[in-house]
Write a protein that holds these residues in place. Structure first.
Motif, PDB file in Angstrom:
ATOM      1  N   MET A   1       0.826  -1.180   0.000  1.00 50.83           N
ATOM      2  CA  MET A   1       0.000   0.000   0.000  1.00 50.83           C
ATOM      3  C   MET A   1       0.860   1.228   0.000  1.00 50.83           C
ATOM      4  N   SER A   2       0.476   2.268  -0.709  1.00 57.81           N
ATOM      5  CA  SER A   2       1.144   3.535  -0.541  1.00 57.81           C
ATOM      6  C   SER A   2       0.406   4.282   0.535  1.00 57.81           C
ATOM      7  N   ALA A   3       1.100   4.612   1.610  1.00 61.71           N
ATOM      8  CA  ALA A   3       0.446   5.320   2.693  1.00 61.71           C
ATOM      9  C   ALA A   3      -0.038   6.669   2.224  1.00 61.71           C
ATOM     10  N   GLN A   4       0.680   7.292   1.254  1.00 61.22           N
ATOM     11  CA  GLN A   4       0.232   8.594   0.788  1.00 61.22           C
ATOM     12  C   GLN A   4      -1.089   8.515   0.061  1.00 61.22           C
ATOM     13  N   SER A   5      -1.422   7.327  -0.469  1.00 63.36           N
ATOM     14  CA  SER A   5      -2.680   7.209  -1.192  1.00 63.36           C
ATOM     15  C   SER A   5      -3.868   7.355  -0.282  1.00 63.36           C
ATOM     16  N   MET A   6      -3.662   7.206   1.020  1.00 64.02           N
ATOM     17  CA  MET A   6      -4.747   7.372   1.962  1.00 64.02           C
ATOM     18  C   MET A   6      -5.071   8.839   2.184  1.00 64.02           C
ATOM     19  N   ASN A   7      -4.153   9.744   1.793  1.00 62.11           N
ATOM     20  CA  ASN A   7      -4.351  11.169   1.994  1.00 62.11           C
ATOM     21  C   ASN A   7      -3.691  11.934   0.860  1.00 62.11           C
ATOM     22  N   PRO A   8      -4.449  12.514  -0.037  1.00 58.47           N
ATOM     23  CA  PRO A   8      -3.857  13.196  -1.187  1.00 58.47           C
ATOM     24  C   PRO A   8      -3.007  14.380  -0.801  1.00 58.47           C
ATOM     25  N   ALA A   9      -3.131  14.874   0.424  1.00 57.08           N
ATOM     26  CA  ALA A   9      -2.382  16.050   0.836  1.00 57.08           C
ATOM     27  C   ALA A   9      -1.070  15.712   1.508  1.00 57.08           C
ATOM     28  N   ALA A  10      -0.585  14.524   1.324  1.00 54.30           N
ATOM     29  CA  ALA A  10       0.649  14.126   1.986  1.00 54.30           C
ATOM     30  C   ALA A  10       1.792  15.036   1.569  1.00 54.30           C
ATOM     31  N   PRO A  11       2.690  15.402   2.511  1.00 48.35           N
ATOM     32  CA  PRO A  11       3.739  16.374   2.219  1.00 48.35           C
ATOM     33  C   PRO A  11       4.796  15.808   1.298  1.00 48.35           C
TER      34      PRO A  11
ATOM     35  N   TYR B   1      -8.251  10.202  15.865  1.00 48.66           N
ATOM     36  CA  TYR B   1      -7.132  10.553  14.995  1.00 48.66           C
ATOM     37  C   TYR B   1      -7.048   9.520  13.874  1.00 48.66           C
ATOM     38  N   LEU B   2      -6.780   9.995  12.652  1.00 51.29           N
ATOM     39  CA  LEU B   2      -6.643   9.120  11.493  1.00 51.29           C
ATOM     40  C   LEU B   2      -5.200   9.156  11.022  1.00 51.29           C
ATOM     41  N   LEU B   3      -4.555   7.987  10.984  1.00 48.45           N
ATOM     42  CA  LEU B   3      -3.177   7.862  10.519  1.00 48.45           C
ATOM     43  C   LEU B   3      -3.181   7.325   9.100  1.00 48.45           C
ATOM     44  N   THR B   4      -2.596   8.073   8.153  1.00 46.93           N
ATOM     45  CA  THR B   4      -2.550   7.644   6.761  1.00 46.93           C
ATOM     46  C   THR B   4      -1.123   7.482   6.258  1.00 46.93           C
ATOM     47  N   GLU B   5      -0.181   7.318   7.166  1.00 46.80           N
ATOM     48  CA  GLU B   5       1.229   7.180   6.813  1.00 46.80           C
ATOM     49  C   GLU B   5       1.875   6.160   7.743  1.00 46.80           C
ATOM     50  N   ASN B   6       2.800   5.366   7.208  1.00 45.54           N
ATOM     51  CA  ASN B   6       3.535   4.426   8.049  1.00 45.54           C
ATOM     52  C   ASN B   6       4.412   5.174   9.050  1.00 45.54           C
TER      53      ASN B   6
ATOM     54  N   ALA C   1       3.424  -7.658 -10.327  1.00 41.06           N
ATOM     55  CA  ALA C   1       2.168  -8.263  -9.879  1.00 41.06           C
ATOM     56  C   ALA C   1       1.020  -7.278  -9.939  1.00 41.06           C
ATOM     57  N   GLY C   2       1.237  -6.179 -10.699  1.00 33.67           N
ATOM     58  CA  GLY C   2       0.181  -5.182 -10.750  1.00 33.67           C
ATOM     59  C   GLY C   2       0.238  -4.285  -9.528  1.00 33.67           C
ATOM     60  N   GLN C   3      -0.895  -3.692  -9.171  1.00 37.31           N
ATOM     61  CA  GLN C   3      -0.925  -2.754  -8.060  1.00 37.31           C
ATOM     62  C   GLN C   3      -0.699  -3.474  -6.738  1.00 37.31           C
ATOM     63  N   VAL C   4       0.310  -3.057  -6.027  1.00 35.26           N
ATOM     64  CA  VAL C   4       0.612  -3.575  -4.697  1.00 35.26           C
ATOM     65  C   VAL C   4       0.778  -2.386  -3.767  1.00 35.26           C
ATOM     66  N   HIS C   5       0.023  -2.387  -2.696  1.00 35.56           N
ATOM     67  CA  HIS C   5       0.072  -1.277  -1.748  1.00 35.56           C
ATOM     68  C   HIS C   5      -0.194   0.054  -2.444  1.00 35.56           C
ATOM     69  N   GLY C   6      -1.084   0.058  -3.403  1.00 35.16           N
ATOM     70  CA  GLY C   6      -1.509   1.316  -3.991  1.00 35.16           C
ATOM     71  C   GLY C   6      -0.674   1.799  -5.151  1.00 35.16           C
ATOM     72  N   LYS C   7       0.399   1.080  -5.501  1.00 41.47           N
ATOM     73  CA  LYS C   7       1.226   1.511  -6.621  1.00 41.47           C
ATOM     74  C   LYS C   7       1.381   0.375  -7.617  1.00 41.47           C
TER      75      LYS C   7
ATOM     76  N   GLY D   1       5.231   3.378  -0.257  1.00 41.77           N
ATOM     77  CA  GLY D   1       4.587   4.521   0.363  1.00 41.77           C
ATOM     78  C   GLY D   1       5.465   5.274   1.323  1.00 41.77           C
ATOM     79  N   TYR D   2       4.892   6.319   1.899  1.00 45.08           N
ATOM     80  CA  TYR D   2       5.608   7.176   2.827  1.00 45.08           C
ATOM     81  C   TYR D   2       5.776   6.492   4.173  1.00 45.08           C
ATOM     82  N   THR D   3       6.938   6.716   4.793  1.00 43.50           N
ATOM     83  CA  THR D   3       7.215   6.217   6.134  1.00 43.50           C
ATOM     84  C   THR D   3       7.854   7.336   6.937  1.00 43.50           C
TER      85      THR D   3
END
Length: 646
Positions: free
Chosen positions: A1-11, A137-142, A256-262, A104-106
């Motif tokens: 998963m890309s953690a940034q995909s959970m939040n489009p505003a990721a820095p 609180y919602l966490l969208t990043e590793n 394998a195609g999309q894995v973790h959002g990418k 994804g972002y960590t």
């Protein structure tokens, strides 16, 4: 998963982040309808929550989940390689920073004297750690804790942390050699759960992976917490895992195609963008941007690391594996409930030692309630309950890791010194307690209700003490000792209502001072080689073929001083004859019959000989034959005088 995909505003740095955000927004829009359809189908297929949690894994779903685990291993290896060498090259990597890996972002928390808190996360990740209107609180990043870093998740008024998890990916909190503390209070517990932002509910579908919490080495503490619906597929990604040495044995899945959002295309494009911006370091990009040196493999942080910690006054619901622990020492789990796990409840997997599990409940889990697997030793379970689990209530395995030369070079020694005492096993799908190999194992003063069998010791276990237990309502055997067990002690147990109270097969055991009541087949049954077995001073009652069944055994078993007056023998006449017709008995009966037959034949022959007054003359058969009568003449008119012939 890309953690940034959970939040489009990721820095991120400028244009690269904007491109990643645009891709993520498109992905979210594309998957929204599919996610809704999937949720609807899942609800229809699994009408209640429990059935949904315990859904079966199809072959294609298993392949996907295994690939996701491999992907997580790869991401953690990337992060670990970078964090091990980066601080040696620049002081800017000694403060928290962010990595953008394939998956994804960590956010990397680095070592400092004070623990990071909720307030710190709000500052370090204002776009991926968000406070919602309801106070959660919602966490969208590793989040990754580096060696020496400390993270304390707590809040005076209670804390609810939701970890983003849906079809587009999931996030995790992983501590590598750090200190992770999850702290609530009795009045305001800490709550952590997976969360699907689009569906606005917990993620109960494990097929595409799910958020999880893991500690690798270091220390872990959790008190007054509620964890739910975390983890997938493996123990290390099972929901809440405490592991020592990290030795992933899975590989990555290419193309394998999309894995973790990418997708593979997205990863290739990201790598090209990173190279254009001059911030590439293999597959890892660090922010703030800038040229980085390729990490030196000599600084990899493998080696041995053991985890320690405690879990108290907590509830864990709906994880893949409730609690998974390996390579740990000094672990304490107390006053905790683990329920509705897809697989096993509390798993102490490998190389766990000197640990205590007390006053803990494992119920309604898909597999076993409690497992002490191979290479686990000096672990004591006390005052706990295993109820309604799909497998065993308690499994204690002391088998060696190898039985000869192996590629991994594992030792061939057995493990032991584990015990289950003063605990309850009730209505589990298989056995109450199962002992598999090992030595110095104690099963003492427990209450076992229901199940196919109550307590089973097998596979060459040595010095197993089964004492003071109360067993009721087992289908087949109350206590079973079989398949090479040596020096077992079965004493002082009360066994009520099984087919067979105590069963011993190809093993040596002391069966003494037990009470068997209402058995329906045998009180004590011995089968196969039972040399060295003693059955003495037991009180046996019930209705069935025999109270003491030893007809199928061989060896020098000593059976003495047992009370069977309360046993009603229902076997037929011929079954009883077969029971008592041992070879020696048949030999003596044959000799007796031969003597009686010989005596009868001798008496019959003597009936044809003369008798005087009922007494036979000793020489009756030796008397001479009588002479013929001589001629006689009459003399003097009356007397007859014999006339001798010339």
């Amino acid at each position: 998963m890309s953690a940034q995909s959970m939040n489009p505003a990721a820095p991120g740095p400028g244009a690269r982040l904007r491109r990643a955000g645009a891709r993520t927004a498109a992905l979210l829009g594309a998957f929204a309808a599919a996610a809704t359809l999937l949720l609807g189908t899942s609800v229809a297929a699994h009408a209640d929550g429990d059935a949904d949690r315990k859904q079966k894994v199809a072959a294609e779903d298993a392949e996907t989940q295994a690939a996701l685990v491999a992907d997580e291993d790869h991401r953690l290896n990337q992060v670990r390689a970078f964090t091990s060498v980066a601080p040696l090259q620049s002081t800017k990597w000694t403060v928290p920073y962010r990595l953008d890996t394939d998956n994804g972002y960590t956010l990397v928390l680095t070592e400092r004297s004070n623990a990071y808190t909720i307030a710190d996360l709000l500052k370090l990740a204002p776009q991926t750690f968000l406070r919602r209107k309801d106070g959660s609180y919602l966490l969208t990043e590793n989040i990754y804790l580096n060696v020496g870093a400390k993270l304390k998740l707590s809040n005076p008024g209670g804390l609810t942390l939701r970890m983003a998890s849906n079809r587009t990916g999931f996030v995790s909190i992983v501590s590598f050699g750090g200190e992770l503390a999850l702290q609530g209070t009795a009045q305001a517990p800490l709550t952590i759960t997976s969360w699907d932002p689009q569906a606005n509910k917990a993620d109960t579908d494990v097929r595409d992976g799910r958020a999880y919490v893991r500690t690798i080495g270091g220390q872990f503490e959790m008190t007054h917490a509620k964890l739910s619906d975390l983890g997938f597929w493996s123990g290390r990604t099972g929901g809440l895992s405490l592991t020592g040495t990290d030795r992933p044995n899975t590989g990555s899945l290419e193309d394998a195609g999309q894995v973790h959002g990418k997708s593979a295309r997205d990863r290739a494009r990201d790598q090209g963008d990173a190279q254009d911006e001059g911030s590439s370091s293999g597959d890892v990009t660090a922010m703030p941007s800038g040229e980085l040196t390729t990490p030196d493999a000599r600084f990899s942080t493998g080696g041995l690391s053991y985890v320690s910690g405690s879990i108290t006054h907590s509830t864990i619901t709906g994880n893949a594996f409730g609690i998974f622990i390996s390579s740990a020492t000094g672990i304490e789990i107390s006053d905790t409930t683990v329920e509705d796990s897809l697989e096993d409840g509390v798993v102490l997997h490998r190389f766990v030692s000197s640990s205590l599990v007390q006053r803990t409940v494992a119920k309604d889990n898909g597999g076993d309630g409690f497992i002490l697997s191979r290479a686990t030793q000096q672990v004591r379970i006390s005052g706990s309950t295993a109820q309604g689990n799909g497998g065993n209530g308690y499994t204690l395995s002391g088998k060696p890791l190898a039985d000869g030369p192996s590629a991994s070079g594992q030792a061939v020694d057995s493990y032991g010194s584990n015990s289950v005492a003063n605990s309850v096993a009730k209505d589990n799908g298989r056995y109450g307690v199962e002992v598999l190999g090992g030595f110095d194992v104690g099963v003492q003063n427990n209450r076992i209700e229901g199940g196919d069998m109550g307590i089973v010791a097998r596979l060459e276990a040595d010095k197993v003490s089964i004492t003071g237990n109360r067993l009721t309502g087992q289908h087949r055997q109350g206590i079973s000792v079989r398949d090479g067990v040596s020096d077992a002690t079965v004493t002082g147990n009360i066994i009520d209502g099984p087919e067979t109270g105590v069963y011993v097969r190809d093993s040596a055991a002391e069966i003494r001072g037990n009470t068997v009541q209402d058995a329906t087949s045998h009180g004590v049954s011995l089968v196969g080689g039972v040399d060295g077995t003693t059955v003495s001073f037991n009180v046996i009652g019930g209705v069935g073929p025999s109270a003491l069944d030893a007809g199928r055994s061989h060896g020098a078993a000593d059976i003495k001083e047992n009370q069977t007056f309360a046993w009603y023998d229902t076997s037929s006449f011929w079954v009883r004859v077969k029971h008592y017709a041992s070879p020696m008995t048949l030999l003596w009966v044959g000799i007796l019959l031969l003597i009686l037959f010989s005596a009868a034949m001798g008496r019959r022959r003597r009936r044809g000989h003369g008798r005087v007054g009922g007494i036979v003359h000793p020489y009756s058969d030796k008397a001479p034959l009588p002479a013929p009568p001589p001629d006689e003449i009459e003399v003097a008119g009356r007397r007859k005088v014999p006339v001798m012939s010339e």
